[in-house]
Design a protein around this motif. Structure first.
Motif, PDB file in Angstrom:
ATOM      1  N   VAL A  97       1.250  -9.929 -12.295  1.00  0.00           N
ATOM      2  CA  VAL A  97       2.706 -10.182 -11.865  1.00  0.00           C
ATOM      3  C   VAL A  97       2.928 -11.622 -12.068  1.00  0.00           C
ATOM      4  CG1 VAL A  97       4.334 -10.367 -10.014  1.00  0.00           C
ATOM      5  CG2 VAL A  97       2.785  -8.182  -9.982  1.00  0.00           C
ATOM      6  N   ILE A  98       3.788 -11.765 -13.048  1.00  0.00           N
ATOM      7  CA  ILE A  98       3.964 -13.223 -13.471  1.00  0.00           C
ATOM      8  C   ILE A  98       5.304 -13.491 -13.722  1.00  0.00           C
ATOM      9  CG2 ILE A  98       3.461 -12.632 -15.791  1.00  0.00           C
ATOM     10  CD1 ILE A  98       2.311 -15.303 -16.573  1.00  0.00           C
ATOM     11  N   ASP A  99       5.903 -14.650 -13.344  1.00  0.00           N
ATOM     12  CA  ASP A  99       7.243 -15.345 -13.620  1.00  0.00           C
ATOM     13  C   ASP A  99       6.997 -16.408 -14.769  1.00  0.00           C
ATOM     14  OD1 ASP A  99       9.840 -16.271 -13.545  1.00  0.00           O
ATOM     15  OD2 ASP A  99       9.565 -17.323 -11.722  1.00  0.00           O
ATOM     16  N   GLN A 100       7.297 -15.834 -15.805  1.00  0.00           N
ATOM     17  CA  GLN A 100       6.873 -16.805 -17.214  1.00  0.00           C
ATOM     18  C   GLN A 100       8.175 -17.766 -17.350  1.00  0.00           C
ATOM     19  OE1 GLN A 100       6.077 -13.541 -20.045  1.00  0.00           O
ATOM     20  NE2 GLN A 100       3.924 -14.472 -20.082  1.00  0.00           N
ATOM     21  N   THR A 151       3.487 -10.286   4.304  1.00  0.00           N
ATOM     22  CA  THR A 151       2.436 -11.068   3.844  1.00  0.00           C
ATOM     23  C   THR A 151       1.457 -10.531   2.758  1.00  0.00           C
ATOM     24  OG1 THR A 151       0.881 -10.291   5.333  1.00  0.00           O
ATOM     25  CG2 THR A 151       2.140 -11.957   5.998  1.00  0.00           C
ATOM     26  N   TRP A 152       1.746  -9.160   2.009  1.00  0.00           N
ATOM     27  CA  TRP A 152       1.067  -8.782   1.291  1.00  0.00           C
ATOM     28  C   TRP A 152       1.285  -9.017  -0.157  1.00  0.00           C
ATOM     29  CZ3 TRP A 152       1.964  -2.833   3.172  1.00  0.00           C
ATOM     30  CH2 TRP A 152       1.347  -2.673   4.457  1.00  0.00           C
ATOM     31  N   PRO A 153       0.286  -9.424  -0.968  1.00  0.00           N
ATOM     32  CA  PRO A 153       0.485  -9.693  -2.210  1.00  0.00           C
ATOM     33  C   PRO A 153       0.609  -8.678  -3.223  1.00  0.00           C
ATOM     34  CG  PRO A 153      -1.795 -10.137  -1.774  1.00  0.00           C
ATOM     35  CD  PRO A 153      -1.073  -9.736  -0.426  1.00  0.00           C
ATOM     36  N   PRO A 154       0.801  -8.828  -4.526  1.00  0.00           N
ATOM     37  CA  PRO A 154       0.739  -7.702  -5.387  1.00  0.00           C
ATOM     38  C   PRO A 154      -0.342  -7.022  -5.300  1.00  0.00           C
ATOM     39  CG  PRO A 154       1.663  -9.414  -6.499  1.00  0.00           C
ATOM     40  CD  PRO A 154       1.227 -10.145  -4.971  1.00  0.00           C
ATOM     41  N   PHE A 155      -1.648  -7.397  -5.215  1.00  0.00           N
ATOM     42  CA  PHE A 155      -2.855  -6.883  -5.182  1.00  0.00           C
ATOM     43  C   PHE A 155      -3.908  -7.359  -4.390  1.00  0.00           C
ATOM     44  CE2 PHE A 155      -1.237  -7.090  -9.704  1.00  0.00           C
ATOM     45  CZ  PHE A 155      -0.976  -5.639 -10.092  1.00  0.00           C
ATOM     46  N   TRP A 156      -4.653  -6.401  -3.344  1.00  0.00           N
ATOM     47  CA  TRP A 156      -5.452  -6.941  -2.617  1.00  0.00           C
ATOM     48  C   TRP A 156      -6.477  -5.796  -2.090  1.00  0.00           C
ATOM     49  CZ3 TRP A 156      -5.349  -6.279   2.986  1.00  0.00           C
ATOM     50  CH2 TRP A 156      -4.376  -5.666   3.388  1.00  0.00           C
ATOM     51  N   VAL A 157      -7.555  -5.984  -1.781  1.00  0.00           N
ATOM     52  CA  VAL A 157      -8.454  -5.061  -1.273  1.00  0.00           C
ATOM     53  C   VAL A 157      -8.071  -5.062   0.331  1.00  0.00           C
ATOM     54  CG1 VAL A 157     -10.926  -4.507  -0.690  1.00  0.00           C
ATOM     55  CG2 VAL A 157     -10.127  -5.454  -2.739  1.00  0.00           C
ATOM     56  N   ASP A 158      -7.739  -3.717   0.663  1.00  0.00           N
ATOM     57  CA  ASP A 158      -7.202  -3.428   1.781  1.00  0.00           C
ATOM     58  C   ASP A 158      -8.460  -2.849   2.741  1.00  0.00           C
ATOM     59  OD1 ASP A 158      -6.086  -2.679   4.254  1.00  0.00           O
ATOM     60  OD2 ASP A 158      -4.318  -1.694   3.563  1.00  0.00           O
TER      61      ASP A 158
END
Length: 214
Positions: A97-100, A151-158
């Motif tokens: 996920v990027i804001d170019q 607080t959840w980012p786009p990808f994380w180990v839950d």
């Protein structure tokens, strides 16, 4: 009809017309926001469903907390690498996920390459646009509260979703807002948990550790 009665009637009519036009304007704005929200959700679901297919037919999900500017051009939790066998092909797939443009609206992008051959990497392709709130999301593991979706980012180990299995659970959360929606309208969030098989079946976690330049 006297002049007084005529004036009173005109005032009442003017008030009723103002109310009617206010309701019509509000309905128009709400309809516009609804259409924009539906469009954003459709894009988010397209990206999430593609990630889900790749994970279900794959072997390894590398920990998103280990991603960096060097591996994907974004910080930790904003990228994820998968060793997938979607369509019967053994491939490395990377999402980010990027804001170019730096305008507050980011893209969900992906690319793929053959394991061990980073020169075969494709260009980044855009799956969903208009992702928002990337500048207010946590950048470290300690900032993520499993009980607080904001607080959840786009990808994380839950780790709270493991239950009785040893499978690796990665939560994917996308927040989107169509640029055509009103400024006061809230972003829509799409969140799901995908499961990697490497911790259950024993696939080597080193696969797809080699990566092409961002």
């Amino acid at each position: 009809m006297t002049l007084t009665e005529l004036l009173i009637g005109m005032v009442i009519f003017g008030i009723l017309m103002a109310i009617v036009f206010s309701v019509l304007i509000a309905i128009t704005y709400q309809s516009k926001d609804t259409v924009a929200t539906v469009r954003a959700v459709q894009e988010a679901r397209l990206g999430v469903s593609q990630i889900d297919r790749q994970v279900r037919s794959g072997n390894v999900i590398l920990d998103p907390s280990q991603e960096s500017m060097a591996t994907a051009g974004v910080g930790p939790f904003f990228s994820m690498r998968i060793n997938t066998q979607e369509d019967g092909l053994d491939m490395c797939v990377q999402w980010r996920v990027i804001d170019q443009e730096g305008d507050g609206f980011g893209d969900l992008q992906f690319r793929k390459w053959e394991p061990g051959n980073v020169l075969s990497a494709t260009d980044w392709g855009v799956v969903a646009r208009n992702l928002v709130q990337m500048d207010v999301l946590p950048a470290t593991e300690s900032d993520i509260d499993p009980a607080d979706p904001t607080t959840w980012p786009p990808f994380w180990v839950d780790t709270t979703s493991t239950g009785t299995t040893t499978a690796q659970f990665v939560r994917v959360t996308l927040r989107l807002k169509d640029p055509e929606a009103r400024e006061q309208s809230k972003p829509v969030a799409v969140s799901t948990v995908v499961t990697g098989r490497n911790s259950v079946i024993g696939y080597p976690a080193t696969k797809c550790q080699a990566y092409p330049a961002p």
